[in-house]
Design a protein around this motif. Sequence first.
Motif, mmCIF file in Angstrom:
data_model
loop_
_atom_site.group_PDB
_atom_site.id
_atom_site.type_symbol
_atom_site.label_atom_id
_atom_site.label_comp_id
_atom_site.label_asym_id
_atom_site.label_seq_id
_atom_site.Cartn_x
_atom_site.Cartn_y
_atom_site.Cartn_z
ATOM 1 N N ALA A 113 -9.781 -17.601 6.398
ATOM 2 C CA ALA A 113 -9.279 -16.339 6.951
ATOM 3 C C ALA A 113 -10.392 -15.557 7.634
ATOM 4 C CB ALA A 113 -8.631 -15.498 5.848
ATOM 5 N N VAL A 114 -11.572 -15.510 7.024
ATOM 6 C CA VAL A 114 -12.698 -14.776 7.608
ATOM 7 C C VAL A 114 -13.139 -15.427 8.915
ATOM 8 C CG1 VAL A 114 -15.142 -14.197 7.273
ATOM 9 C CG2 VAL A 114 -13.484 -13.736 5.457
ATOM 10 N N SER A 115 -13.178 -16.748 8.951
ATOM 11 C CA SER A 115 -13.586 -17.421 10.199
ATOM 12 C C SER A 115 -12.538 -17.221 11.296
ATOM 13 C CB SER A 115 -13.841 -18.907 9.957
ATOM 14 O OG SER A 115 -12.644 -19.581 9.682
ATOM 15 N N ARG A 116 -11.297 -17.068 10.912
ATOM 16 C CA ARG A 116 -10.213 -16.893 11.894
ATOM 17 C C ARG A 116 -10.070 -15.443 12.363
ATOM 18 N NH1 ARG A 116 -5.397 -20.167 13.553
ATOM 19 N NH2 ARG A 116 -4.259 -18.612 14.725
ATOM 20 N N TYR A 117 -10.128 -14.491 11.411
ATOM 21 C CA TYR A 117 -9.811 -13.092 11.725
ATOM 22 C C TYR A 117 -10.996 -12.136 11.627
ATOM 23 C CZ TYR A 117 -5.105 -14.884 11.002
ATOM 24 O OH TYR A 117 -3.957 -15.623 11.083
ATOM 25 N N GLY A 118 -12.097 -12.569 11.026
ATOM 26 C CA GLY A 118 -13.251 -11.694 10.839
ATOM 27 C C GLY A 118 -13.215 -11.023 9.472
ATOM 28 N N LEU A 119 -14.392 -10.768 8.947
ATOM 29 C CA LEU A 119 -14.514 -10.214 7.597
ATOM 30 C C LEU A 119 -13.850 -8.847 7.475
ATOM 31 C CD1 LEU A 119 -15.675 -10.545 4.746
ATOM 32 C CD2 LEU A 119 -17.781 -9.490 5.590
ATOM 33 N N ASP A 120 -14.091 -7.964 8.426
ATOM 34 C CA ASP A 120 -13.533 -6.611 8.351
ATOM 35 C C ASP A 120 -12.012 -6.641 8.297
ATOM 36 O OD1 ASP A 120 -13.915 -3.716 8.409
ATOM 37 O OD2 ASP A 120 -13.036 -3.816 10.418
ATOM 38 N N HIS A 121 -11.400 -7.421 9.153
ATOM 39 C CA HIS A 121 -9.932 -7.513 9.180
ATOM 40 C C HIS A 121 -9.398 -8.068 7.866
ATOM 41 C CE1 HIS A 121 -5.879 -8.111 10.735
ATOM 42 N NE2 HIS A 121 -5.929 -9.312 10.174
ATOM 43 N N VAL A 122 -10.042 -9.108 7.342
ATOM 44 C CA VAL A 122 -9.582 -9.733 6.099
ATOM 45 C C VAL A 122 -9.675 -8.742 4.944
ATOM 46 C CG1 VAL A 122 -10.066 -11.551 4.404
ATOM 47 C CG2 VAL A 122 -10.082 -12.079 6.854
ATOM 48 N N ILE A 123 -10.769 -8.020 4.849
ATOM 49 C CA ILE A 123 -10.914 -7.053 3.753
ATOM 50 C C ILE A 123 -9.875 -5.939 3.878
ATOM 51 C CG2 ILE A 123 -12.435 -5.293 2.769
ATOM 52 C CD1 ILE A 123 -14.759 -7.240 3.293
ATOM 53 N N ARG A 124 -9.673 -5.419 5.086
ATOM 54 C CA ARG A 124 -8.631 -4.387 5.268
ATOM 55 C C ARG A 124 -7.261 -4.926 4.878
ATOM 56 N NH1 ARG A 124 -8.529 -3.166 10.742
ATOM 57 N NH2 ARG A 124 -10.325 -4.433 11.168
ATOM 58 N N HIS A 125 -6.978 -6.165 5.232
ATOM 59 C CA HIS A 125 -5.691 -6.779 4.904
ATOM 60 C C HIS A 125 -5.534 -6.923 3.386
ATOM 61 C CE1 HIS A 125 -2.487 -9.789 4.712
ATOM 62 N NE2 HIS A 125 -2.148 -9.369 5.917
ATOM 63 N N ILE A 126 -6.587 -7.342 2.716
ATOM 64 C CA ILE A 126 -6.536 -7.463 1.248
ATOM 65 C C ILE A 126 -6.271 -6.105 0.608
ATOM 66 C CG2 ILE A 126 -7.927 -7.933 -0.820
ATOM 67 C CD1 ILE A 126 -9.279 -10.211 0.801
ATOM 68 N N ILE A 127 -6.937 -5.071 1.086
ATOM 69 C CA ILE A 127 -6.744 -3.735 0.526
ATOM 70 C C ILE A 127 -5.298 -3.269 0.722
ATOM 71 C CG2 ILE A 127 -7.354 -1.288 0.796
ATOM 72 C CD1 ILE A 127 -10.238 -2.277 1.393
ATOM 73 N N ARG A 128 -4.744 -3.485 1.906
ATOM 74 C CA ARG A 128 -3.378 -3.023 2.208
ATOM 75 C C ARG A 128 -2.287 -3.876 1.562
ATOM 76 N NH1 ARG A 128 -4.593 -2.876 8.041
ATOM 77 N NH2 ARG A 128 -5.845 -1.011 8.274
ATOM 78 N N HIS A 129 -2.452 -5.206 1.617
ATOM 79 C CA HIS A 129 -1.348 -6.092 1.248
ATOM 80 C C HIS A 129 -1.605 -6.942 0.004
ATOM 81 C CE1 HIS A 129 0.376 -5.069 5.115
ATOM 82 N NE2 HIS A 129 -0.763 -5.395 5.692
ATOM 83 N N LYS A 130 -2.828 -6.911 -0.499
ATOM 84 C CA LYS A 130 -3.221 -7.707 -1.663
ATOM 85 C C LYS A 130 -3.032 -9.205 -1.440
ATOM 86 C CE LYS A 130 -2.779 -4.124 -5.087
ATOM 87 N NZ LYS A 130 -2.429 -3.809 -6.451
ATOM 88 N N THR A 131 -3.122 -9.613 -0.188
ATOM 89 C CA THR A 131 -3.048 -11.030 0.185
ATOM 90 C C THR A 131 -4.063 -11.288 1.296
ATOM 91 O OG1 THR A 131 -1.420 -10.704 1.934
ATOM 92 C CG2 THR A 131 -0.562 -11.151 -0.285
ATOM 93 N N LEU A 132 -4.283 -12.566 1.566
ATOM 94 C CA LEU A 132 -5.084 -12.945 2.733
ATOM 95 C C LEU A 132 -4.173 -13.000 3.951
ATOM 96 C CD1 LEU A 132 -7.171 -15.870 1.210
ATOM 97 C CD2 LEU A 132 -8.045 -13.616 1.888
ATOM 98 N N PRO A 133 -4.681 -12.668 5.124
ATOM 99 C CA PRO A 133 -3.851 -12.813 6.321
ATOM 100 C C PRO A 133 -3.558 -14.295 6.573
ATOM 101 C CG PRO A 133 -6.095 -12.197 6.920
ATOM 102 C CD PRO A 133 -6.011 -12.183 5.434
ATOM 103 N N ARG A 134 -2.383 -14.571 7.045
ATOM 104 C CA ARG A 134 -1.958 -15.938 7.376
ATOM 105 C C ARG A 134 -1.536 -15.974 8.826
ATOM 106 N NH1 ARG A 134 -3.851 -18.916 3.289
ATOM 107 N NH2 ARG A 134 -3.248 -18.008 1.319
#
Length: 135
Positions: A113-134
């Motif tokens: 997920a980090v290689s695809r979307y970037g660390l900042d986006h992945v962390i924000r997504h985890i905080i909001r949705h409690k999941t990894l972006p897919r």
Amino acid sequence: METYRFGHEYRIKILVLFGLPLVMTGGILAHEFMHAWLRLQGVSRLNPEIEEGICQVMGYQWLDWFEAVDPEASSSRSEKAQFTRNLKKTFKGEVENMLDGAYGDGFRDAQWAVSRYGLDHVIRHIIRHKTLPRE
């Protein structure tokens, strides 16, 4: 890592073993600090694969950062520098090949997920949705 409540405040205590090489101590602290940071953001009860995965990514990325900022670790032929490089390589290999679901599969999913979307986006997504972006 332990969390304590003092009135309305939470305090997080991280215990670290004394005597580990700097490269290992830093990787472990980066991992544990990510746990602490998530708690300070109000994130709790994450799926272990999500939480341990993103924490493993932070420790893994710290290892690369350490080599980039420590000129002796990256270019020196000294015995200490060679030991540090070998230890970093071994530590990264263990993270990459771990069989445990939360730490191994979680790391590989978070790393993807980090290689695809970037660390900042992945962390924000985890905080909001409690999941990894897919996809």
